[in-house]
Design a protein around this motif. Sequence first.
Motif, PDB file in Angstrom:
ATOM      1  N   UNK A  26       0.822  -1.207   0.000  1.00  0.00           N
ATOM      2  CA  UNK A  26       0.000   0.000   0.000  1.00  0.00           C
ATOM      3  C   UNK A  26       0.857   1.260   0.000  1.00  0.00           C
ATOM      4  N   UNK A  27       1.970   1.232   0.738  1.00  0.00           N
ATOM      5  CA  UNK A  27       2.846   2.404   0.767  1.00  0.00           C
ATOM      6  C   UNK A  27       3.492   2.661  -0.594  1.00  0.00           C
ATOM      7  N   UNK A  28       3.765   1.597  -1.360  1.00  0.00           N
ATOM      8  CA  UNK A  28       4.313   1.824  -2.705  1.00  0.00           C
ATOM      9  C   UNK A  28       3.282   2.483  -3.614  1.00  0.00           C
ATOM     10  N   UNK A  29       2.008   2.246  -3.340  1.00  0.00           N
ATOM     11  CA  UNK A  29       0.955   2.870  -4.136  1.00  0.00           C
ATOM     12  C   UNK A  29       0.755   4.329  -3.766  1.00  0.00           C
ATOM     13  N   UNK A  30       1.033   4.695  -2.527  1.00  0.00           N
ATOM     14  CA  UNK A  30       0.723   6.047  -2.058  1.00  0.00           C
ATOM     15  C   UNK A  30       1.932   6.967  -1.983  1.00  0.00           C
ATOM     16  N   UNK A  60       1.209  -7.619  -2.846  1.00  0.00           N
ATOM     17  CA  UNK A  60       0.230  -7.344  -1.794  1.00  0.00           C
ATOM     18  C   UNK A  60       0.348  -8.325  -0.632  1.00  0.00           C
ATOM     19  N   UNK A  61       1.079  -9.414  -0.824  1.00  0.00           N
ATOM     20  CA  UNK A  61       1.375 -10.346   0.269  1.00  0.00           C
ATOM     21  C   UNK A  61       2.866 -10.269   0.548  1.00  0.00           C
ATOM     22  N   UNK A  62       3.247  -9.592   1.607  1.00  0.00           N
ATOM     23  CA  UNK A  62       4.657  -9.338   1.918  1.00  0.00           C
ATOM     24  C   UNK A  62       5.450 -10.630   2.042  1.00  0.00           C
TER      25      UNK A  62
END
Length: 470
Positions: A69-73, A319-321
């Motif tokens: 999510x942080x890579x998306x934001x 999306x799955x670390x």
Amino acid sequence: MAGEELVETLLCLEKPRDSDEGLEPDEEVPLLRNARANEVDHRGRGAVAIVFSLWNTMVGGGLLMLPWSFTEAGCVAGVLLTISIACVCAYTAYLLYHHGRNYDDISLVALKYFGKKGQICVSIVMALLVMGVFLAYDVMATDCVYQSAVGVHDFIHGTSTNPADEARSTQCTILDISCWSRSKAGIVLTLVLFSLSLVKHVSTLIKINSFGVLSIVYLIVFIIVQSVIVGPVAPQPLAVTWISPAFPRMGGILVGTFFIHHAILPVLKTAHHTVQRGRCLFVAYILAAITYGLPGLLGQYSLDFVRLRLSKHGYRDGANFLSAFATNQPFAFSARVAMGLQLVTVLPLLMYIARRQMLGVAFHGLQTPLWIVPTLNAAMLLLGLTCIVGNVGIGSIMRYASATGGFLLLFLFPISVHLRDRWTSGSESKLSTWGHLILVVLGLALSVGQFLPLQTHMRDASWPTYMLRQ
């Protein structure tokens, strides 16, 4: 949205409604029969216990999605989104508690303010949102089962496998690991979950899930330690420093992970002091924001995660670390096993909640036919298997579920209840009304943003090729 404490609270504290509509034969009645006894056991809990219950309800498998999510934001936008959405969720949850503190279920709040149609709408949206969480967790559990089985083979034979590699030989024996695939792991998990979903008394699964917090704590430690201490560390975070155009995607994930509004009423009613309830709610959201934000941000420094996120299928698999690490890595293997066991026990409980909501709408005041329960179970599991076989990413599932159910139950419903109550009493000012309407508009914009083709900006040009191949 985790599910362990949530399910336990709902099953223990839920009271029978009018004529116990939609009860499943031989399943709900024992739970409802024990409701009063459980209420007595839980009354008078202190502030620490309430905060821990709320925190445990929010924090779950969604932790694995936060680095993606942080890579998306972007780093700064990700931190600001985490703080702002946590604050909005805490406020709207408090609105529900404030206006529904005399009830045990938010559907009864909907019945009071919007009638029977409002109650039915809330129940349907609740079922859809829980189904979205179920599908995301089903895909995640399949990844854990698949990668754990491959890891056992690699430990025995001294090999190493890339979890994102789907290539398998078509000529193999039944005992050969090359026969094993993600789809076959999904079929095995579906059969196991179908068997567990037919258990009439779910108290055993609830007791097992009481240890779920240990898996969550272990997962937090794994993400932080593996990212910045023991694993190969990237020279800078993968996410851009400020903001990426795809930041609404992280907002959709956060809406789903911070949503505990359906558990607010039964949990807060167990607080010993009434004045502590609102305070406990906001403290729990602060702790959850830290719990989600810190691993999500530090996960950007894991070079293994960088390799996965920049790979061909990085948008889906990232999306799955846990998918970023080799199957024979002991630390990652133990994290997969712990998370897999927890998900296998929480998934039947999520099915139970979704099923109850649907049956309450479809069989209001009527006895549920015996064949309905296994049919609904099979339908939900087949839908999950379809997502697995179709390689649907857990990030996409959570975003789309939050875009619909999250907006309606987190933004629109609590604020509508608040405004209707204040308008009826004539105590709502114009400034307050506009402020609440702005929150609804922002929630709608966040929901629409999940369906827009937004471009993700990452530091792909700043990573030397030789570093990614190490």
